[in-house]
Design a protein around this motif. Structure first.
Motif, PDB file in Angstrom:
ATOM      1  N   THR A 155     -78.795  64.253  77.253  1.00 43.58           N
ATOM      2  CA  THR A 155     -79.017  64.340  78.700  1.00 43.58           C
ATOM      3  C   THR A 155     -78.949  65.780  79.191  1.00 43.58           C
ATOM      4  OG1 THR A 155     -76.675  64.048  79.306  1.00 43.58           O
ATOM      5  CG2 THR A 155     -77.956  62.065  78.958  1.00 43.58           C
ATOM      6  N   ILE A 316     -78.949  62.918  87.319  1.00 44.65           N
ATOM      7  CA  ILE A 316     -78.292  61.610  87.390  1.00 44.65           C
ATOM      8  C   ILE A 316     -77.934  61.117  85.989  1.00 44.65           C
ATOM      9  CG2 ILE A 316     -78.700  59.180  87.988  1.00 44.65           C
ATOM     10  CD1 ILE A 316     -80.429  60.291  90.338  1.00 44.65           C
ATOM     11  N   ASN A 317     -78.810  61.356  85.039  1.00 45.26           N
ATOM     12  CA  ASN A 317     -78.577  60.958  83.656  1.00 45.26           C
ATOM     13  C   ASN A 317     -77.321  61.625  83.078  1.00 45.26           C
ATOM     14  OD1 ASN A 317     -79.149  59.680  81.215  1.00 45.26           O
ATOM     15  ND2 ASN A 317     -80.609  61.229  80.565  1.00 45.26           N
ATOM     16  N   ALA A 320     -74.156  60.126  84.822  1.00 44.78           N
ATOM     17  CA  ALA A 320     -73.879  58.745  84.397  1.00 44.78           C
ATOM     18  C   ALA A 320     -73.310  58.702  82.986  1.00 44.78           C
ATOM     19  CB  ALA A 320     -75.151  57.904  84.486  1.00 44.78           C
ATOM     20  N   THR A 321     -73.751  59.608  82.117  1.00 46.52           N
ATOM     21  CA  THR A 321     -73.267  59.600  80.736  1.00 46.52           C
ATOM     22  C   THR A 321     -71.777  59.900  80.667  1.00 46.52           C
ATOM     23  OG1 THR A 321     -75.452  60.270  79.968  1.00 46.52           O
ATOM     24  CG2 THR A 321     -73.646  60.565  78.429  1.00 46.52           C
ATOM     25  N   LEU A 373     -81.302  54.352  89.035  1.00 45.00           N
ATOM     26  CA  LEU A 373     -80.268  53.384  88.686  1.00 45.00           C
ATOM     27  C   LEU A 373     -80.523  52.763  87.313  1.00 45.00           C
ATOM     28  CD1 LEU A 373     -79.745  51.755  92.187  1.00 45.00           C
ATOM     29  CD2 LEU A 373     -78.328  53.468  91.039  1.00 45.00           C
ATOM     30  N   SER A 376     -79.209  55.333  84.990  1.00 44.31           N
ATOM     31  CA  SER A 376     -77.740  55.339  85.033  1.00 44.31           C
ATOM     32  C   SER A 376     -77.150  54.230  84.176  1.00 44.31           C
ATOM     33  CB  SER A 376     -77.258  55.191  86.478  1.00 44.31           C
ATOM     34  OG  SER A 376     -77.665  56.279  87.273  1.00 44.31           O
ATOM     35  N   CYS A 377     -77.694  53.031  84.313  1.00 46.44           N
ATOM     36  CA  CYS A 377     -77.189  51.905  83.516  1.00 46.44           C
ATOM     37  C   CYS A 377     -77.394  52.164  82.026  1.00 46.44           C
ATOM     38  CB  CYS A 377     -77.894  50.610  83.923  1.00 46.44           C
ATOM     39  SG  CYS A 377     -77.480  50.047  85.587  1.00 46.44           S
ATOM     40  N   ILE A 380     -74.831  54.715  80.700  1.00 56.06           N
ATOM     41  CA  ILE A 380     -73.449  54.243  80.620  1.00 56.06           C
ATOM     42  C   ILE A 380     -73.237  53.306  79.431  1.00 56.06           C
ATOM     43  CG2 ILE A 380     -71.702  52.841  81.790  1.00 56.06           C
ATOM     44  CD1 ILE A 380     -72.844  53.924  84.452  1.00 56.06           C
TER      45      ILE A 380
END
Length: 489
Positions: A155, A316-317, A320-321, A373, A376-377, A380
């Motif tokens: 990322t 965002i990536n 989120a990681t 989003l 993001s999911c 994670i």
């Protein structure tokens, strides 16, 4: 320097991590950074390439790195078991540097594709080695967190490439189709050379050295990792490792638990890819540019806006990681993966609605939110989990080869996705393509629930027992069969 009466590998498994362990994990996963860097670089450069390309030709150029990665991952498995983890990591950095230069100086599509194939070989080989190397020195309580650094580095590489692209295009927008795209594709030479120099100082995997009988180098490796090891201790540990290897020879090498683990990892990798994540990064600017095209902006301005929007998704990536790093060793692999696939399916449907039924600014907002989003999911619960499983579920004697096969499957699925997406988009549009990805996410939920055991908190030597039979539904972190049958053929 830690001195202990316990076995050296037991000490390695149970000690606390320090800064040096994190530093080593970062060095091991620089290939992840280079992969992310390349993914975003080709995504940024794609809209500025001066070649006349059909959708199929676009897919071939972009997917060239994925095809090379398939070859690199397959080759790396047996080579890293024979020559060691460190040697192959050094070669990978050199190959990436060469491929970057060839891509930068390409004057027609074939040369560009060759450069991307070479880059892919380096990325694929690195992906087969990095988490295996980490698993062989990381304490078992923090192995997940350290292995997730692989995904985090991907990322960060994506984000770094988009930042550089925005800067280059902002400085010289008029040269976007002449010089800028060459800079974007060639600048990967710099981090590749830096990684080559830094990796030269890494210790070799102590588990691999013991298995190969390299006692003096094993002493040095343990000392580098902060464990005081005498020649007598290393010799005793080596004999223990060899005795265990001989005892299990023909059992844990390529028998039922190992084969089952390889199948589970491979299917996880396929689902990781075909649910669409790399579409957002390989084709991000290409997809988002049309949403910025309006009467008051030039084609170059719209394309630069598309690169900036893709860069926002990359930020965002990265953020989120962090949550994967934070929770992978507490919530575990299964819960994060099932939750992630659920969220991915929902937000793909949201994005599909925006792409199909809205227009103008509302369409841009909904598509961006859906992508953000969804990413993001994935970050994670899915992105790093596959690489972690690849590194931790196989015994040392076959870890390199098994990890190589798993990584090769991942890259083959990546190649198919990246090659097929331009044709899918041209054939039935972005909205329906996203619906297909959402359905595949539901398949991912079912697969994880029924076939993936919980591996957190186990040593790498214990994990293979979890695959001797179906998942234990009452307690997925425990084998479904008694311990004595776990080595059955």
């Amino acid at each position: 320097m830690e001195n202990t009466k316990a076995g050296l590998l037991e000490t390695l498994d149970t000690r606390d991590i320090g800064r040096f362990y994190i530093y080593l994990a970062i060095l091991a996963t620089i290939g992840g950074f280079l992969f992310g860097f390349d993914s975003a670089n080709i995504g940024s450069a794609l809209v500025f390439l001066p070649f006349k390309l059909t959708p199929l030709a676009i897919g071939i150029i972009v997917a060239g790195a994925s095809l090379g990665s398939f070859v690199g991952a397959l080759a790396a498995g047996p080579l890293t078991d024979k020559f060691g983890r460190k040697s192959l990591l050094l070669v990978d950095s050199g190959l990436f540097a060469v491929g970057s230069l060839i891509s930068a100086f390409a004057f027609e599509p074939v040369t560009l594709t060759i450069g991307r194939l070479i880059i892919g070989i380096a990325i694929g080989a690195d992906s087969a080695i990095a988490t295996a190397y980490i698993s062989e020195f990381a304490p078992k309580r923090r192995r997940g967190s350290l292995a997730i650094i692989q995904q985090w580095m991907i990322t960060i590489g994506i984000l770094a490439a988009y930042v550089i692209a925005v800067i280059v295009l902002w400085i010289a927008p008029g040269a976007a189709k002449s010089v800028d795209w060459r800079i974007l594709l060639g600048i990967g030479f710099i981090p590749a050379i830096i990684s080559l120099l830094m990796r030269a100082r890494m210790p070799e995997s102590p588990r691999w050295l013991l298995e190969r009988g390299k006692e003096e180098k094993a002493i040095q490796a343990f000392q580098t990792l902060g464990i005081e090891a005498t020649p007598e201790q290393v010799h005793a540990e080596m004999n223990e490792v060899r005795t265990e290897t001989l005892r299990l020879q023909g059992k844990t090498r390529w028998t039922r638990p190992v084969k089952r683990a390889l199948i589970v990892v491979s299917v996880f990798f396929v689902l990781q890819q075909i649910t669409g994540i790399n579409v957002a990064f390989y084709y991000g600017p290409h997809l988002l540019t049309p949403y910025f095209a309006h009467g008051g902006s030039s084609a170059i301005q719209s394309e630069i806006s598309g690169v900036i929007a893709a860069g926002i998704l990359a930020v965002i990536n990265v953020i989120a990681t962090y949550f994967a790093f934070r929770f992978i060793d507490t919530l575990g692999r299964r819960k994060l993966a099932i939750g992630a696939y659920t969220g991915m399916a929902v937000f793909l449907v949201v994005g599909a609605y925006g792409a199909s039924f809205l227009h103008g600014v509302p369409q841009l907002i909904v598509v961006m939110v859906g992508f953000a989003l969804f990413i993001s999911c994935f970050a994670i619960g899915i992105g790093g989990t596959g690489w972690l499983l690849q590194g931790e579920v196989f015994p040392t004697s076959v870890r390199g080869r098994a990890s190589g096969i798993g990584a090769a499957v991942d890259w083959l699925a990546n190649y198919g996705l990246v090659l097929a997406f331009p044709l899918m988009q041209a054939g039935f549009g972005l909205g329906w393509t996203m619906i297909v990805f959402a359905v595949l996410c539901v398949v991912g939920i079912l697969f994880v629930y029924f076939f993936l055991p919980e591996t957190k908190g186990h040593s790498v030597e214990e994990i293979v027992r979890l695959f001797d039979g179906p998942v234990n539904r009452k307690d997925p972190s425990q084998p479904s069969r008694p311990a004595q049958s776990s080595m059955s053929r």
